[in-house]
Write a protein that holds these residues in place. Structure first.
Motif, PDB file in Angstrom:
ATOM      1  N   ILE A   9     -19.816 -62.196   8.962  1.00 38.69           N
ATOM      2  CA  ILE A   9     -19.810 -63.289  10.095  1.00 38.69           C
ATOM      3  C   ILE A   9     -19.708 -62.632  11.207  1.00 38.69           C
ATOM      4  CG2 ILE A   9     -18.373 -65.317  10.682  1.00 38.69           C
ATOM      5  CD1 ILE A   9     -17.525 -65.932   7.939  1.00 38.69           C
ATOM      6  N   ASP A  10     -20.586 -63.294  12.398  1.00 37.53           N
ATOM      7  CA  ASP A  10     -20.138 -62.918  13.713  1.00 37.53           C
ATOM      8  C   ASP A  10     -19.579 -63.716  14.263  1.00 37.53           C
ATOM      9  OD1 ASP A  10     -21.440 -60.388  13.406  1.00 37.53           O
ATOM     10  OD2 ASP A  10     -23.448 -61.071  14.433  1.00 37.53           O
ATOM     11  N   VAL A  11     -18.513 -63.935  15.044  1.00 36.32           N
ATOM     12  CA  VAL A  11     -17.705 -64.670  15.652  1.00 36.32           C
ATOM     13  C   VAL A  11     -18.026 -64.396  16.921  1.00 36.32           C
ATOM     14  CG1 VAL A  11     -15.459 -65.365  16.753  1.00 36.32           C
ATOM     15  CG2 VAL A  11     -15.707 -64.664  14.170  1.00 36.32           C
ATOM     16  N   ARG A  12     -18.905 -65.467  17.772  1.00 36.31           N
ATOM     17  CA  ARG A  12     -19.450 -65.430  19.057  1.00 36.31           C
ATOM     18  C   ARG A  12     -18.461 -65.915  20.213  1.00 36.31           C
ATOM     19  NH1 ARG A  12     -23.931 -61.736  19.367  1.00 36.31           N
ATOM     20  NH2 ARG A  12     -24.914 -61.771  17.467  1.00 36.31           N
ATOM     21  N   VAL A  13     -18.109 -65.280  21.039  1.00 42.39           N
ATOM     22  CA  VAL A  13     -17.267 -65.619  21.969  1.00 42.39           C
ATOM     23  C   VAL A  13     -17.977 -66.242  23.223  1.00 42.39           C
ATOM     24  CG1 VAL A  13     -15.569 -64.919  23.770  1.00 42.39           C
ATOM     25  CG2 VAL A  13     -15.689 -63.843  21.443  1.00 42.39           C
ATOM     26  N   PRO A  14     -17.736 -67.558  23.600  1.00 42.04           N
ATOM     27  CA  PRO A  14     -18.721 -68.201  24.657  1.00 42.04           C
ATOM     28  C   PRO A  14     -18.319 -67.788  26.050  1.00 42.04           C
ATOM     29  CG  PRO A  14     -16.933 -69.809  23.923  1.00 42.04           C
ATOM     30  CD  PRO A  14     -17.049 -68.487  22.986  1.00 42.04           C
ATOM     31  N   GLY A  15     -19.172 -68.256  26.945  1.00 42.48           N
ATOM     32  CA  GLY A  15     -18.948 -67.917  28.364  1.00 42.48           C
ATOM     33  C   GLY A  15     -19.812 -67.068  28.926  1.00 42.48           C
ATOM     34  N   ALA A  46     -14.391 -58.296  28.558  1.00 40.88           N
ATOM     35  CA  ALA A  46     -13.025 -58.636  28.256  1.00 40.88           C
ATOM     36  C   ALA A  46     -12.639 -59.852  27.578  1.00 40.88           C
ATOM     37  CB  ALA A  46     -12.725 -58.903  29.912  1.00 40.88           C
ATOM     38  N   ARG A  47     -13.556 -60.696  27.472  1.00 42.57           N
ATOM     39  CA  ARG A  47     -13.519 -62.120  26.432  1.00 42.57           C
ATOM     40  C   ARG A  47     -13.766 -61.260  25.117  1.00 42.57           C
ATOM     41  NH1 ARG A  47     -17.308 -64.273  30.030  1.00 42.57           N
ATOM     42  NH2 ARG A  47     -18.897 -64.382  28.473  1.00 42.57           N
ATOM     43  N   ILE A  48     -14.442 -60.555  24.764  1.00 36.19           N
ATOM     44  CA  ILE A  48     -14.649 -59.860  23.354  1.00 36.19           C
ATOM     45  C   ILE A  48     -13.303 -59.306  23.010  1.00 36.19           C
ATOM     46  CG2 ILE A  48     -15.762 -58.231  22.083  1.00 36.19           C
ATOM     47  CD1 ILE A  48     -18.274 -59.011  23.580  1.00 36.19           C
ATOM     48  N   ARG A  49     -12.622 -58.509  24.198  1.00 40.81           N
ATOM     49  CA  ARG A  49     -11.509 -57.776  23.527  1.00 40.81           C
ATOM     50  C   ARG A  49     -10.309 -58.877  23.557  1.00 40.81           C
ATOM     51  NH1 ARG A  49     -10.542 -52.833  25.502  1.00 40.81           N
ATOM     52  NH2 ARG A  49      -8.632 -52.885  24.082  1.00 40.81           N
ATOM     53  N   VAL A  73     -16.992 -55.909  18.628  1.00 41.72           N
ATOM     54  CA  VAL A  73     -15.637 -55.241  17.737  1.00 41.72           C
ATOM     55  C   VAL A  73     -15.959 -55.611  16.461  1.00 41.72           C
ATOM     56  CG1 VAL A  73     -13.250 -55.091  17.530  1.00 41.72           C
ATOM     57  CG2 VAL A  73     -14.357 -55.518  19.940  1.00 41.72           C
ATOM     58  N   THR A  74     -15.892 -54.512  15.496  1.00 42.81           N
ATOM     59  CA  THR A  74     -16.002 -54.840  14.080  1.00 42.81           C
ATOM     60  C   THR A  74     -14.413 -54.946  13.577  1.00 42.81           C
ATOM     61  OG1 THR A  74     -18.196 -53.506  13.730  1.00 42.81           O
ATOM     62  CG2 THR A  74     -16.812 -53.953  11.909  1.00 42.81           C
ATOM     63  N   MET A  75     -14.361 -56.054  12.848  1.00 45.75           N
ATOM     64  CA  MET A  75     -13.027 -56.454  12.472  1.00 45.75           C
ATOM     65  C   MET A  75     -13.036 -56.413  10.849  1.00 45.75           C
ATOM     66  SD  MET A  75     -11.501 -58.519  15.734  1.00 45.75           S
ATOM     67  CE  MET A  75      -9.841 -58.539  15.029  1.00 45.75           C
ATOM     68  N   ALA A  76     -11.658 -56.655  10.337  1.00 43.72           N
ATOM     69  CA  ALA A  76     -11.475 -57.138   8.889  1.00 43.72           C
ATOM     70  C   ALA A  76     -10.420 -58.452   9.080  1.00 43.72           C
ATOM     71  CB  ALA A  76     -11.216 -56.042   8.329  1.00 43.72           C
ATOM     72  N   VAL A 127     -16.813 -59.543  16.217  1.00 44.11           N
ATOM     73  CA  VAL A 127     -16.621 -60.386  17.475  1.00 44.11           C
ATOM     74  C   VAL A 127     -17.624 -59.657  18.766  1.00 44.11           C
ATOM     75  CG1 VAL A 127     -15.038 -61.037  19.274  1.00 44.11           C
ATOM     76  CG2 VAL A 127     -14.267 -60.885  16.881  1.00 44.11           C
ATOM     77  N   ALA A 128     -18.406 -60.792  19.163  1.00 37.88           N
ATOM     78  CA  ALA A 128     -19.494 -60.562  20.085  1.00 37.88           C
ATOM     79  C   ALA A 128     -19.400 -61.515  20.919  1.00 37.88           C
ATOM     80  CB  ALA A 128     -20.764 -60.119  19.260  1.00 37.88           C
ATOM     81  N   ALA A 129     -20.212 -61.408  22.267  1.00 27.75           N
ATOM     82  CA  ALA A 129     -20.472 -62.427  23.189  1.00 27.75           C
ATOM     83  C   ALA A 129     -21.643 -63.401  22.507  1.00 27.75           C
ATOM     84  CB  ALA A 129     -21.001 -61.781  24.351  1.00 27.75           C
ATOM     85  N   ALA A 130     -21.351 -64.499  22.823  1.00 30.67           N
ATOM     86  CA  ALA A 130     -22.520 -65.647  22.578  1.00 30.67           C
ATOM     87  C   ALA A 130     -23.814 -65.347  23.297  1.00 30.67           C
ATOM     88  CB  ALA A 130     -22.125 -67.057  23.026  1.00 30.67           C
ATOM     89  N   ALA A 131     -24.874 -65.654  22.850  1.00 31.81           N
ATOM     90  CA  ALA A 131     -26.014 -65.198  23.368  1.00 31.81           C
ATOM     91  C   ALA A 131     -26.030 -66.217  24.877  1.00 31.81           C
ATOM     92  CB  ALA A 131     -27.352 -65.863  22.838  1.00 31.81           C
TER      93      ALA A 131
END
Length: 144
Positions: free
Chosen positions: A87-93, A102-105, A127-130, A139-143
């Motif tokens: 799964i890729d969790v995409r951070v909006p903004g 900064a939002r990804i972190r 960021v690769t997480m478990a 965890v990455a930025a949204a397109a």
């Protein structure tokens, strides 16, 4: 018309992972299928093996109905290798690279507090997480 997908995650503790993924994705418990009032009623129609219980599974959904449903099911065997699908969790903004990073972190730090762990940071990108059982996700930025 494109096919819709559900994701199924095998695990040792369905309730632990359901709590994590509710927090990570903003998902909610999916209501049982009609005409059942509860998951216990729905599960009673199946001939479950002795010792299996309602707590051995969790069904989550996007409250807005956009994202795929997530089924989390207890299995007897442990995780042994890296996920082939994650799964890729995409951070909006919006904003520049520093703002996106900064939002990804911040999101990865929030998910660590929820029980996840950071595996690798790809500075400025993702960021690769478990999750609490070691299932990898990013965890990455949204397109834009």
């Amino acid at each position: 018309m494109a096919a819709r997908i559900d994701l199924t995650l095998d695990c040792a503790d369905a309730q632990l992972l359901a709590a994590f993924w509710r927090t990570a994705l903003g998902y909610v418990d999916e209501p049982p299928p009609a005409p059942f009032a509860t998951r216990a009623e729905w599960l009673a129609q199946f001939d479950l093996p002795e010792g299996d219980s309602e707590d051995d599974g969790a069904w989550l959904c996007d409250p807005d109905g956009i994202g795929p449903r997530l089924s989390i099911l207890r299995v007897p065997e442990p995780k042994t290798v890296k996920n082939r699908l994650h799964i890729d969790v995409r951070v909006p903004g919006h904003g520049g690279p520093d703002e996106r990073w900064a939002r990804i972190r911040a999101e990865s730090e929030r998910l660590v507090r929820a029980g996840g762990s950071v595996l690798t940071e790809f500075d400025g990108h993702h960021v690769t997480m478990a999750d609490p059982e070691g299932n990898e996700f990013c965890v990455a930025a949204a397109a834009p």
